[in-house]
Scaffold this active site. Structure first.
Site, short mmCIF file in Angstrom:
data_model
loop_
_atom_site.label_atom_id
_atom_site.label_comp_id
_atom_site.label_asym_id
_atom_site.label_seq_id
_atom_site.Cartn_x
_atom_site.Cartn_y
_atom_site.Cartn_z
N TYR A 1 -2.81 -1.95 -0.30
CA TYR A 1 -1.68 -2.31 -1.18
C TYR A 1 -0.62 -3.17 -0.49
O TYR A 1 0.50 -3.28 -1.01
CB TYR A 1 -0.95 -1.05 -1.67
N CYS B 1 -13.60 -3.07 12.66
CA CYS B 1 -14.13 -4.42 12.66
C CYS B 1 -13.79 -5.15 11.36
O CYS B 1 -14.68 -5.44 10.55
CB CYS B 1 -15.65 -4.35 12.88
N GLU B 2 -12.52 -5.36 11.14
CA GLU B 2 -12.04 -6.10 9.95
C GLU B 2 -10.76 -6.83 10.35
O GLU B 2 -9.88 -6.23 10.98
CB GLU B 2 -11.68 -5.13 8.81
N GLU C 1 4.66 15.89 -11.99
CA GLU C 1 3.67 15.84 -10.91
C GLU C 1 4.08 14.88 -9.80
O GLU C 1 3.39 13.90 -9.53
CB GLU C 1 2.32 15.39 -11.48
N1 LLP Z 1 -0.33 12.76 -11.53
C1 LLP Z 1 -1.24 11.84 -11.89
C2 LLP Z 1 -1.99 12.01 -13.13
C3 LLP Z 1 -1.46 10.73 -11.06
O1 LLP Z 1 -2.34 9.80 -11.44
C4 LLP Z 1 -0.76 10.61 -9.85
C5 LLP Z 1 -1.02 9.49 -8.95
C6 LLP Z 1 0.19 11.61 -9.52
C7 LLP Z 1 0.38 12.66 -10.40
C8 LLP Z 1 1.04 11.57 -8.28
O2 LLP Z 1 1.81 10.42 -8.26
P1 LLP Z 1 2.94 10.15 -7.16
O3 LLP Z 1 4.12 11.03 -7.46
O4 LLP Z 1 2.36 10.46 -5.83
O5 LLP Z 1 3.27 8.73 -7.30
N2 LLP Z 1 -2.86 5.90 -3.38
C9 LLP Z 1 -1.67 5.25 -3.90
C10 LLP Z 1 -1.02 6.03 -5.02
C11 LLP Z 1 -1.97 6.32 -6.18
C12 LLP Z 1 -1.34 7.17 -7.25
C13 LLP Z 1 -2.31 7.54 -8.29
N3 LLP Z 1 -1.86 8.57 -9.18
C14 LLP Z 1 -0.72 5.00 -2.74
O6 LLP Z 1 -1.04 5.34 -1.60
O7 LLP Z 1 0.35 4.41 -2.93
#
Ligand code: LLP
Length: 415
Positions: free
Chosen positions: A313, A343-344, A270
């Site tokens: 982050y 406004c932050e 994924e």
């Molecule tokens: N599958 C599951 C079960 C997940 O929890 C996630 C991400 C993915 C796939 C996709 O992961 P990736 O390949 O995109 O790393 N909002 C944060 C990232 C949160 C990821 C949460 N889970 C950011 O902007 O860095």
């Protein structure tokens, strides 16, 4: 000399200024060629095994981009009933959606069951719930192998300090609960975290995970999760995730496992960010340039409601400055913080960056904004969420989501 977006021909036949004049500012812009290139890369991670790659809709839920992922043969993973609903609207059939939720209600679980979507549970308690709702059913279980990886503690999604998955010491209890409700554990999944450039921890996690898989006789698939990084510091020369080396190492590991165990499972992954981050940029207008007590600020309309990653982050996104349709490349540089209109105090897109001397009317181009950009945007301060535009293969621009309107801000109060 060319800027990065010029090298990529990111804007096709148009340029940031024209796009903002046509669609309003700020604006998310995607490049179809880059998106499809990445989708094909992730679809082809394993060629010697039965394999599917999921598109993680949480990264980007634009219907046009989802349809593209569908066309490129990706399956999809969903985190909520809303994501399932939108994926189905984009044309994904139930059997190509994998629901990987966390702490869902019975209603939410029932929704997936009724939709015929394969579901993963991530605790013994949710396994019991599934057993009550769907005795005799087939499902997947999310394991937490006890180790994780990621760019920030908030996105490490496995390990001893995270809420996700069934802990390693509870794994044997899974089969007990399954037996109680005559459940068939046909899948095991994990996701150790988001954004790593070194793939070794991922390979270690796969090895460890496959070891657990051996205790589940009815398995049909295992899903190793995503997390592959993109070079957010590309303007400083950061290298890409070495996909070719990773593919080779993973292929070898899986072949050895198959030979040793004689099992032929479907392998799934994924990779969300890796699929869409680089295919999107965020444009915004410079409305003010100022100096406060020795610090220089470029004041834009790219507020934290539009891109929250830097605030949430401390994420780094490269920034290019365009003027009159061209990037500003030469001349004196200054250290600026690029800030938004919210406004932050923390409303900072890019802190202390060396940029060309910037002026009102310039366009700031925030790179690698295709993943977790629009999908995490909000109406905070009653700001309108931006439009989304696609630059197609022929270099033409097309609106793929309209900008919010003031009416959208009061939708829901007509009660
Ligand atoms: N599958 C599951 C079960 C997940 O929890 C996630 C991400 C993915 C796939 C996709 O992961 P990736 O390949 O995109 O790393 N909002 C944060 C990232 C949160 C990821 C949460 N889970 C950011 O902007 O860095």
């Amino acid at each position: 000399m060319e800027s990065y977006t010029q090298q990529m021909n990111f804007f096709g036949k148009t340029n940031p200024e024209e796009l903002l004049a046509k669609y309003g500012s700020p604006l998310y812009v995607y490049n179809e060629d880059i998106l499809r290139r990445q989708m094909r890369r992730v679809a082809g991670i394993l060629v010697n095994h039965r394999f599917t790659s999921n598109f993680s809709i949480k990264t980007n839920s634009n219907l046009s981009i989802l349809r593209m992922a569908n066309e490129e043969g990706l399956n999809a993973d969903a985190m909520s009933p809303g994501e399932i609903y939108v994926l189905k609207k984009a044309g994904f059939p139930s059997e190509r959606i994998f629901y990987v939720p966390n702490n869902v209600s019975e209603e939410e679980m029932q929704y997936a069951i009724d939709e015929g979507v394969m579901l993963s549970v991530d605790s013994l308690s949710q396994l019991e719930m599934f057993g009550r709702l769907c005795p005799g059913g087939r499902l997947s279980v999310r394991l937490n192998p006890g180790v994780g990886a990621g760019h920030h503690e908030k996105v490490v999604t496995a390990g001893e300090k995270t809420k996700f998955g069934v802990a390693a010491q509870d794994i044997e209890k899974i089969n007990d609960v399954a037996k109680k409700y005559d459940l068939h554990v046909v899948g095991l999944n994990q996701h150790i975290g988001s954004l790593f450039m070194d793939y070794q921890p991922y390979l270690d996690a796969v090895t460890n995970f496959l070891h657990y898989a051996e205790d589940f006789p009815e398995l049909e698939f295992v899903d190793f999760g995503g997390g592959f990084g993109v070079p957010y510091h590309k303007l400083e020369g950061e290298s890409e995730f070495d996909l070719e080396a990773f593919k080779k190492a993973l292929d070898q590991l899986l072949t050895e496992w198959k030979n040793r165990t004689g099992r032929d499972l479907l392998f799934k992954m994924e990779p969300g960010r890796y699929t869409v981050a680089e295919g999107g940029v965020l444009l915004g207008c410079v409305h003010a340039v100022k100096e406060n007590y020795g610090h220089k600020y470029v004041g834009t309309d790219i507020g934290m409601n539009v891109l929250i990653r830097p605030e949430l982050y401390d994420s780094y996104h490269d920034v290019e400055i365009y003027r009159d349709g061209k990037p500003v490349l030469d001349g004196t540089k200054e250290i600026y913080s690029v800030v938004g209109n919210i406004c932050e105090t923390g409303d900072i897109v890019a802190k202390d960056r060396e940029l060309p001397i910037t002026q009102e009317g310039d366009v700031a181009v925030v790179l690698d904004a295709g993943a977790y950009g629009f999908s995490m945007s909000s109406n905070y301060n009653n700001r309108l969420r931006p439009a989304e535009v696609l630059i197609d293969h022929d270099g033409n621009d097309r609106l793929i989501r309209r900008r919010d309107t003031f009416e959208d801000l009061v939708r829901g109060f007509d009660i």
